[in-house]
Motif scaffolding. Structure first.
Motif, PDB file in Angstrom:
ATOM      1  N   TYR A  38      30.880  10.901   0.639  1.00 26.96           N
ATOM      2  CA  TYR A  38      31.428  12.040   1.372  1.00 26.96           C
ATOM      3  C   TYR A  38      30.707  13.241   0.786  1.00 26.96           C
ATOM      4  CZ  TYR A  38      34.871   8.933   3.330  1.00 26.96           C
ATOM      5  OH  TYR A  38      35.473   7.909   4.020  1.00 26.96           O
ATOM      6  N   HIS A  39      29.800  13.802   1.577  1.00 27.27           N
ATOM      7  CA  HIS A  39      28.749  14.681   1.086  1.00 27.27           C
ATOM      8  C   HIS A  39      28.820  16.067   1.694  1.00 27.27           C
ATOM      9  CE1 HIS A  39      24.702  15.784  -0.176  1.00 27.27           C
ATOM     10  NE2 HIS A  39      24.262  15.832   1.073  1.00 27.27           N
ATOM     11  N   ASN A  40      28.482  17.064   0.858  1.00 22.12           N
ATOM     12  CA  ASN A  40      28.299  18.427   1.324  1.00 22.12           C
ATOM     13  C   ASN A  40      26.886  18.831   0.905  1.00 22.12           C
ATOM     14  OD1 ASN A  40      28.133  21.188   1.690  1.00 22.12           O
ATOM     15  ND2 ASN A  40      30.164  21.621   0.882  1.00 22.12           N
ATOM     16  N   PRO A  41      25.951  18.931   1.848  1.00 26.58           N
ATOM     17  CA  PRO A  41      24.565  19.234   1.489  1.00 26.58           C
ATOM     18  C   PRO A  41      24.379  20.608   0.839  1.00 26.58           C
ATOM     19  CG  PRO A  41      24.825  19.171   3.879  1.00 26.58           C
ATOM     20  CD  PRO A  41      26.124  18.726   3.284  1.00 26.58           C
ATOM     21  N   SER A  42      25.372  21.482   0.906  1.00 36.40           N
ATOM     22  CA  SER A  42      25.285  22.791   0.262  1.00 36.40           C
ATOM     23  C   SER A  42      25.678  22.751  -1.211  1.00 36.40           C
ATOM     24  CB  SER A  42      26.187  23.801   0.980  1.00 36.40           C
ATOM     25  OG  SER A  42      25.758  23.969   2.308  1.00 36.40           O
ATOM     26  N   CYS A  43      26.172  21.614  -1.666  1.00 33.85           N
ATOM     27  CA  CYS A  43      26.671  21.475  -3.037  1.00 33.85           C
ATOM     28  C   CYS A  43      25.636  20.765  -3.906  1.00 33.85           C
ATOM     29  CB  CYS A  43      27.976  20.679  -3.019  1.00 33.85           C
ATOM     30  SG  CYS A  43      28.576  20.189  -4.649  1.00 33.85           S
ATOM     31  N   GLY A  44      25.225  21.398  -5.007  1.00 34.89           N
ATOM     32  CA  GLY A  44      24.248  20.808  -5.906  1.00 34.89           C
ATOM     33  C   GLY A  44      24.701  19.489  -6.502  1.00 34.89           C
ATOM     34  N   THR A  45      25.965  19.392  -6.892  1.00 39.11           N
ATOM     35  CA  THR A  45      26.462  18.142  -7.456  1.00 39.11           C
ATOM     36  C   THR A  45      26.401  17.033  -6.417  1.00 39.11           C
ATOM     37  OG1 THR A  45      27.907  19.339  -8.980  1.00 39.11           O
ATOM     38  CG2 THR A  45      28.432  17.022  -8.587  1.00 39.11           C
ATOM     39  N   SER A  46      26.746  17.355  -5.190  1.00 38.82           N
ATOM     40  CA  SER A  46      26.699  16.368  -4.117  1.00 38.82           C
ATOM     41  C   SER A  46      25.254  15.948  -3.835  1.00 38.82           C
ATOM     42  CB  SER A  46      27.365  16.937  -2.862  1.00 38.82           C
ATOM     43  OG  SER A  46      27.656  15.934  -1.933  1.00 38.82           O
ATOM     44  N   ARG A  47      24.332  16.910  -3.807  1.00 37.23           N
ATOM     45  CA  ARG A  47      22.915  16.581  -3.591  1.00 37.23           C
ATOM     46  C   ARG A  47      22.380  15.700  -4.715  1.00 37.23           C
ATOM     47  NH1 ARG A  47      22.687  22.084  -2.387  1.00 37.23           N
ATOM     48  NH2 ARG A  47      21.566  22.500  -4.344  1.00 37.23           N
ATOM     49  N   ASN A  48      22.734  16.038  -5.961  1.00 32.93           N
ATOM     50  CA  ASN A  48      22.286  15.233  -7.100  1.00 32.93           C
ATOM     51  C   ASN A  48      22.856  13.819  -7.038  1.00 32.93           C
ATOM     52  OD1 ASN A  48      20.534  16.914  -8.677  1.00 32.93           O
ATOM     53  ND2 ASN A  48      22.319  18.078  -9.348  1.00 32.93           N
ATOM     54  N   THR A  49      24.099  13.686  -6.641  1.00 33.44           N
ATOM     55  CA  THR A  49      24.717  12.365  -6.548  1.00 33.44           C
ATOM     56  C   THR A  49      24.028  11.532  -5.476  1.00 33.44           C
ATOM     57  OG1 THR A  49      26.833  13.272  -7.291  1.00 33.44           O
ATOM     58  CG2 THR A  49      26.898  11.122  -6.205  1.00 33.44           C
ATOM     59  N   LEU A  50      23.788  12.125  -4.323  1.00 33.26           N
ATOM     60  CA  LEU A  50      23.091  11.419  -3.251  1.00 33.26           C
ATOM     61  C   LEU A  50      21.691  11.005  -3.705  1.00 33.26           C
ATOM     62  CD1 LEU A  50      22.845  10.366  -0.365  1.00 33.26           C
ATOM     63  CD2 LEU A  50      22.263  12.712   0.349  1.00 33.26           C
ATOM     64  N   ALA A  51      20.977  11.912  -4.370  1.00 33.62           N
ATOM     65  CA  ALA A  51      19.633  11.591  -4.853  1.00 33.62           C
ATOM     66  C   ALA A  51      19.677  10.481  -5.901  1.00 33.62           C
ATOM     67  CB  ALA A  51      18.974  12.838  -5.431  1.00 33.62           C
ATOM     68  N   LEU A 106      32.318  18.060   6.132  1.00 34.82           N
ATOM     69  CA  LEU A 106      32.622  19.340   6.769  1.00 34.82           C
ATOM     70  C   LEU A 106      32.424  19.242   8.279  1.00 34.82           C
ATOM     71  CD1 LEU A 106      31.038  21.881   4.272  1.00 34.82           C
ATOM     72  CD2 LEU A 106      33.444  21.199   4.474  1.00 34.82           C
ATOM     73  N   LYS A 107      31.494  18.378   8.711  1.00 37.20           N
ATOM     74  CA  LYS A 107      31.249  18.153  10.141  1.00 37.20           C
ATOM     75  C   LYS A 107      32.175  17.071  10.692  1.00 37.20           C
ATOM     76  CE  LYS A 107      26.313  19.253   9.978  1.00 37.20           C
ATOM     77  NZ  LYS A 107      24.962  18.701  10.130  1.00 37.20           N
ATOM     78  N   THR A 108      32.464  16.068   9.864  1.00 38.65           N
ATOM     79  CA  THR A 108      33.302  14.934  10.269  1.00 38.65           C
ATOM     80  C   THR A 108      34.366  14.719   9.194  1.00 38.65           C
ATOM     81  OG1 THR A 108      31.308  13.944  11.233  1.00 38.65           O
ATOM     82  CG2 THR A 108      33.241  12.526  11.036  1.00 38.65           C
ATOM     83  N   GLU A 159      42.592   8.362   5.804  1.00 38.65           N
ATOM     84  CA  GLU A 159      41.391   8.143   4.987  1.00 38.65           C
ATOM     85  C   GLU A 159      41.509   8.890   3.660  1.00 38.65           C
ATOM     86  OE1 GLU A 159      37.362   7.874   7.339  1.00 38.65           O
ATOM     87  OE2 GLU A 159      38.696   9.305   8.353  1.00 38.65           O
ATOM     88  N   LEU A 160      41.989  10.125   3.710  1.00 44.35           N
ATOM     89  CA  LEU A 160      42.172  10.896   2.482  1.00 44.35           C
ATOM     90  C   LEU A 160      43.144  10.188   1.535  1.00 44.35           C
ATOM     91  CD1 LEU A 160      42.379  14.531   3.868  1.00 44.35           C
ATOM     92  CD2 LEU A 160      40.568  13.587   2.402  1.00 44.35           C
ATOM     93  N   ARG A 161      44.255   9.711   2.075  1.00 39.23           N
ATOM     94  CA  ARG A 161      45.226   8.976   1.248  1.00 39.23           C
ATOM     95  C   ARG A 161      44.566   7.774   0.566  1.00 39.23           C
ATOM     96  NH1 ARG A 161      48.670   9.154   5.799  1.00 39.23           N
ATOM     97  NH2 ARG A 161      50.103  10.877   5.648  1.00 39.23           N
TER      98      ARG A 161
END
Length: 143
Positions: free
Chosen positions: A7-20, A35-37, A43-45
């Motif tokens: 569950y990714h936010n491309p504007s977040c450095g931590t999220s980008r690093n995790t994906l990479a 943020l888009k979906t 699902e959150l629960r």
């Protein structure tokens, strides 16, 4: 379908690093830009339960309407907090990663190494230059 979901936010450095880091390990994950979906309340629960955190543990304060919504006040129930996340997906802390080995809120990004279904992972350099070494990687001592 991939065995790994982020569950990714491309504007977040931590999220980008995790994906990479996931991709560096040779895995192409299913990427959900929440943020888009946004995930549903169910699902959150499930993510919260599987990660072993609380609803409040999933809330992000920085860069969100957390303060203006007064979410720090103890009066809000978990269900109400989930509703706020549904209305304002930016309130969901990120990234959350799901693998066959578990679900984690990956802060810091190297927390993902604990649940990747491969390993060990070769050393990785984050966007800021910090070096990440998988604890499962054997490093020979210098003579």
């Amino acid at each position: 379908m991939s065995e790994v979901t982020i569950y990714h936010n491309p504007s977040c450095g931590t999220s980008r690093n995790t994906l990479a880091l996931i991709r560096h390990a040779g895995i192409e994950p299913r990427v959900i830009e929440y943020l888009k979906t946004p995930p549903s309340k169910d699902e959150l629960r499930r993510l919260i339960a599987d990660a072993g955190i609380t609803v409040r543990g999933l809330l992000r304060e920085k860069g969100t309407p957390y303060a203006e919504l007064n979410l720090g006040h103890a009066k809000w129930t978990d269900e109400q907090l989930l509703d706020f996340i549904g209305q304002h997906p930016i309130l969901m802390n990120r990234p959350v990663v799901v693998t066959p080995l578990g679900t984690r809120l990956c802060r810091p990004s190297e927390a993902v190494l604990e649940i990747l279904p491969v390993g060990p992972v070769a050393p990785f350099t984050k966007e800021d230059g910090e070096q990440v070494t998988d604890p499962g990687t054997r490093v020979e001592p210098r003579s």
